[in-house]
Design an enzyme around this catalytic site. Structure first.
Site, short mmCIF file in Angstrom:
data_model
loop_
_atom_site.label_atom_id
_atom_site.label_comp_id
_atom_site.label_asym_id
_atom_site.label_seq_id
_atom_site.Cartn_x
_atom_site.Cartn_y
_atom_site.Cartn_z
N LYS A 41 1.09 4.35 6.85
CA LYS A 41 0.42 5.25 5.91
C LYS A 41 0.97 6.67 6.10
O LYS A 41 1.63 6.97 7.10
CB LYS A 41 -1.10 5.30 6.15
CG LYS A 41 -1.83 4.00 5.97
CD LYS A 41 -1.91 3.56 4.53
CE LYS A 41 -2.71 2.28 4.35
NZ LYS A 41 -1.95 1.06 4.62
N SER A 78 0.81 -1.22 0.00
CA SER A 78 0.00 0.00 0.00
C SER A 78 0.84 1.27 0.00
O SER A 78 0.30 2.35 -0.18
CB SER A 78 -0.96 0.02 1.20
OG SER A 78 -0.24 0.22 2.40
#
Length: 140
Positions: free
Chosen positions: A98, A61
């Site tokens: 993230k 991701s």
């Protein structure tokens, strides 16, 4: 979310061969005397040993931030998690890596891969910022 393995910094030293001369990244320079000594990778990537951990990434991701599956991240819990930093976050009990978005009262966790959606936190969700990524260690 990505699965992350956490490794504490230990007192065990990791010594690598370290030439005393430097290598030019621009124009080549004449070869210098090669004198070998050692260095510990922790001396380079760890500023605050008590608050620093290594984590291993699982998943893709964050590939557009040059964080790949299998990479080792150096995470410092003493660095302030501000807008734009890459963080290790715990959302509803699950770890993820993230980019933190924190502006105008909006908090989101942004992946760096268009295949993944943003994590927009809702009032009932629990978020803890576990630390800020200070280095990425991966194979070239």
């Amino acid at each position: 979310m990505n699965n992350i393995q956490i490794f504490e910094i230990t007192k065990k030293r990791i010594y690598l061969s370290n030439p005393s001369s430097k290598v030019a990244a621009g124009f080549p320079s004449p070869a210098a005397e090669y004198e070998e000594n050692t260095l510990d990778i922790n001396d380079i990537v760890v500023t605050n040993p008590i608050s620093t951990f290594y984590v291993k990434v699982k998943g893709d991701s964050m590939i557009d931030a040059n964080i790949n599956d299998g990479d080792i991240l150096v995470v410092d819990r003493s660095i302030e998690a501000i807008h734009g930093k890459v963080v290790i976050a715990v959302v509803d009990g699950e770890f993820t890596v993230k980019r933190l978005y924190h502006k105008d009262g909006v908090i989101k966790l942004i992946p760096e891969n268009i295949q993944y959606p943003e994590i927009i936190l809702k009032n009932e969700q629990e978020l803890n910022i576990w630390g800020v990524v200070s280095y990425i260690i991966h194979k070239v």
